[in-house]
Design a protein around this motif. Structure first.
Motif, PDB file in Angstrom:
ATOM      1  N   LYS A 104       0.744  -1.319   0.048  1.00  0.00           N
ATOM      2  CA  LYS A 104      -0.146   0.233  -0.038  1.00  0.00           C
ATOM      3  C   LYS A 104       0.946   1.234   0.074  1.00  0.00           C
ATOM      4  CE  LYS A 104      -3.783   2.357   2.597  1.00  0.00           C
ATOM      5  NZ  LYS A 104      -4.637   2.276   3.512  1.00  0.00           N
ATOM      6  N   LYS A 105       1.765   1.253   0.820  1.00  0.00           N
ATOM      7  CA  LYS A 105       2.714   2.328   0.736  1.00  0.00           C
ATOM      8  C   LYS A 105       3.465   2.776  -0.547  1.00  0.00           C
ATOM      9  CE  LYS A 105       6.506   4.264   3.800  1.00  0.00           C
ATOM     10  NZ  LYS A 105       7.610   4.294   4.668  1.00  0.00           N
ATOM     11  N   GLU A 106       4.014   1.760  -1.198  1.00  0.00           N
ATOM     12  CA  GLU A 106       4.272   1.971  -2.423  1.00  0.00           C
ATOM     13  C   GLU A 106       3.374   2.403  -3.513  1.00  0.00           C
ATOM     14  OE1 GLU A 106       6.615  -1.536  -3.982  1.00  0.00           O
ATOM     15  OE2 GLU A 106       7.969  -1.799  -1.994  1.00  0.00           O
ATOM     16  N   THR A 107       2.038   1.771  -3.212  1.00  0.00           N
ATOM     17  CA  THR A 107       1.291   2.304  -4.378  1.00  0.00           C
ATOM     18  C   THR A 107       0.779   3.856  -4.371  1.00  0.00           C
ATOM     19  OG1 THR A 107       0.117  -0.010  -4.299  1.00  0.00           O
ATOM     20  CG2 THR A 107      -1.220   1.910  -5.156  1.00  0.00           C
ATOM     21  N   LEU A 108       0.635   3.943  -2.953  1.00  0.00           N
ATOM     22  CA  LEU A 108       0.242   5.744  -2.716  1.00  0.00           C
ATOM     23  C   LEU A 108       1.520   6.596  -3.139  1.00  0.00           C
ATOM     24  CD1 LEU A 108      -1.617   5.520   0.912  1.00  0.00           C
ATOM     25  CD2 LEU A 108      -2.644   5.223  -1.606  1.00  0.00           C
ATOM     26  N   GLY A 109       2.719   6.104  -2.959  1.00  0.00           N
ATOM     27  CA  GLY A 109       3.789   6.692  -3.187  1.00  0.00           C
ATOM     28  C   GLY A 109       4.058   6.997  -4.681  1.00  0.00           C
ATOM     29  N   LYS A 110       3.682   5.856  -5.384  1.00  0.00           N
ATOM     30  CA  LYS A 110       3.644   5.922  -7.011  1.00  0.00           C
ATOM     31  C   LYS A 110       2.737   6.956  -7.497  1.00  0.00           C
ATOM     32  CE  LYS A 110       3.058   1.893  -8.977  1.00  0.00           C
ATOM     33  NZ  LYS A 110       2.084   0.903  -9.800  1.00  0.00           N
ATOM     34  N   TYR A 111       1.532   7.287  -6.842  1.00  0.00           N
ATOM     35  CA  TYR A 111       0.541   8.287  -7.107  1.00  0.00           C
ATOM     36  C   TYR A 111       0.705   9.577  -6.394  1.00  0.00           C
ATOM     37  CZ  TYR A 111      -1.054   4.564 -10.135  1.00  0.00           C
ATOM     38  OH  TYR A 111      -1.255   3.403 -10.787  1.00  0.00           O
ATOM     39  N   GLY A 112       1.766   9.727  -5.615  1.00  0.00           N
ATOM     40  CA  GLY A 112       1.726  11.103  -5.021  1.00  0.00           C
ATOM     41  C   GLY A 112       0.682  11.205  -3.793  1.00  0.00           C
ATOM     42  N   ILE A 113       0.301  10.277  -3.322  1.00  0.00           N
ATOM     43  CA  ILE A 113      -0.795  10.342  -2.318  1.00  0.00           C
ATOM     44  C   ILE A 113      -0.208  10.262  -0.994  1.00  0.00           C
ATOM     45  CG2 ILE A 113      -3.061   9.231  -1.406  1.00  0.00           C
ATOM     46  CD1 ILE A 113      -3.290   8.201  -4.459  1.00  0.00           C
ATOM     47  N   GLU A 114      -0.734  10.908  -0.027  1.00  0.00           N
ATOM     48  CA  GLU A 114      -0.159  11.050   1.294  1.00  0.00           C
ATOM     49  C   GLU A 114      -0.757   9.830   2.086  1.00  0.00           C
ATOM     50  OE1 GLU A 114      -1.351  14.650   3.718  1.00  0.00           O
ATOM     51  OE2 GLU A 114      -1.444  15.933   1.918  1.00  0.00           O
ATOM     52  N   GLY A 115       0.036   9.131   2.749  1.00  0.00           N
ATOM     53  CA  GLY A 115       0.041   7.894   3.506  1.00  0.00           C
ATOM     54  C   GLY A 115      -0.717   8.027   4.694  1.00  0.00           C
TER      55      GLY A 115
END
Length: 245
Positions: A104-115
């Motif tokens: 999940k952390k990698e996915t959100l980082g890929k799209y520039g979304i705050e974790g």
């Protein structure tokens, strides 16, 4: 051998052509259908048992389906029991390995979304009533705009590409940051990273999200029939009024 996706009737012309040429036809389940889905409902006298007959429907020699529920549904609608074969849904095999495949952390980082925010995914498709679809999207955007601890991902269906401009206009009017995802996106990666999934009542995304163990909200403003039986089975929270969002 002729292979056709058949649960929506779109492959029946291939089955018809193959039968004329004496070629065996195999239908493959492509999406989700329920007991009252109109595209798989037949009376016994509507089905051809002698090959090509005027005014009769041709069914595949074999129909490959995801599970026993799908098989039971087709048999209830006069498919031959021996012709319906359960092979599972290969796409969902990923669920057994999701913790190894997705992060999940990698996915959100890929799209520039705050974790540190809750992730709500809105998975839409072009419905028969386009204006109703836009109304629902606007209602979801507006609701999310009032929540500081939530980020919205909007996963579009390929048929919605021409509506992207309208969605971006909604974002600007409401002052909300929405991650809009179009084509070439791994839907299962997005579902895995979500805390809640929102979709229409009659979509396969609902079943897929439930398989991932995600809570699902369905929106049905037009009091449509529960073709997929999500409401009657009590597996979703269904809203028939946008103010309930």
């Amino acid at each position: 051998l002729c292979l056709a996706t058949d649960e929506l009737g779109s492959g029946l012309h291939l089955i018809f052509a193959s039968r004329i040429k004496g070629i065996r036809g195999v239908g493959m389940q492509h999406g989700i259908f329920g007991r009252i889905s109109p595209t798989i409902r037949y009376r016994k006298d509507e089905i051809s048992s002698k090959g090509v007959e005027m005014g009769k429907c041709l069914l595949p020699d074999f129909m490959i389906v995801y599970g026993e529920h799908s098989k039971k549904t087709l048999v209830e609608n006069h498919y031959s029991k021996d012709s319906v074969i359960v092979c599972g849904n290969p796409r969902l095999d990923v669920i057994f390995h999701k913790d190894r495949i997705y992060d999940k952390k990698e996915t959100l980082g890929k799209y520039g979304i705050e974790g540190n925010k809750k992730i709500v995914t809105l998975a839409t498709s072009r419905s028969e009533n386009r204006f109703e679809s836009l109304e629902i999207v606007e209602a979801v955007y507006e609701s999310i705009s009032k929540m500081n601890d939530v980020h919205l991902i909007h996963k579009l269906h390929p048929s919605e590409q021409e509506d992207v401009g309208k969605y971006r206009t909604m974002m600007k009017m409401l002052g909300i940051n929405v991650t809009i995802l179009r084509e070439n996106v791994d839907l299962y990666e997005i579902i895995n990273a979500s805390d809640v999934v929102i979709s229409w009542l009659a979509t396969s995304v609902v079943a897929e999200s439930l398989a991932f163990g995600k809570p699902v909200i369905t929106i049905d403003l037009g009091a449509k029939m529960d073709f997929m039986e999500y409401k009657s089975e009590g597996v979703v929270i269904n809203l028939d009024n946008k103010s309930h969002l």
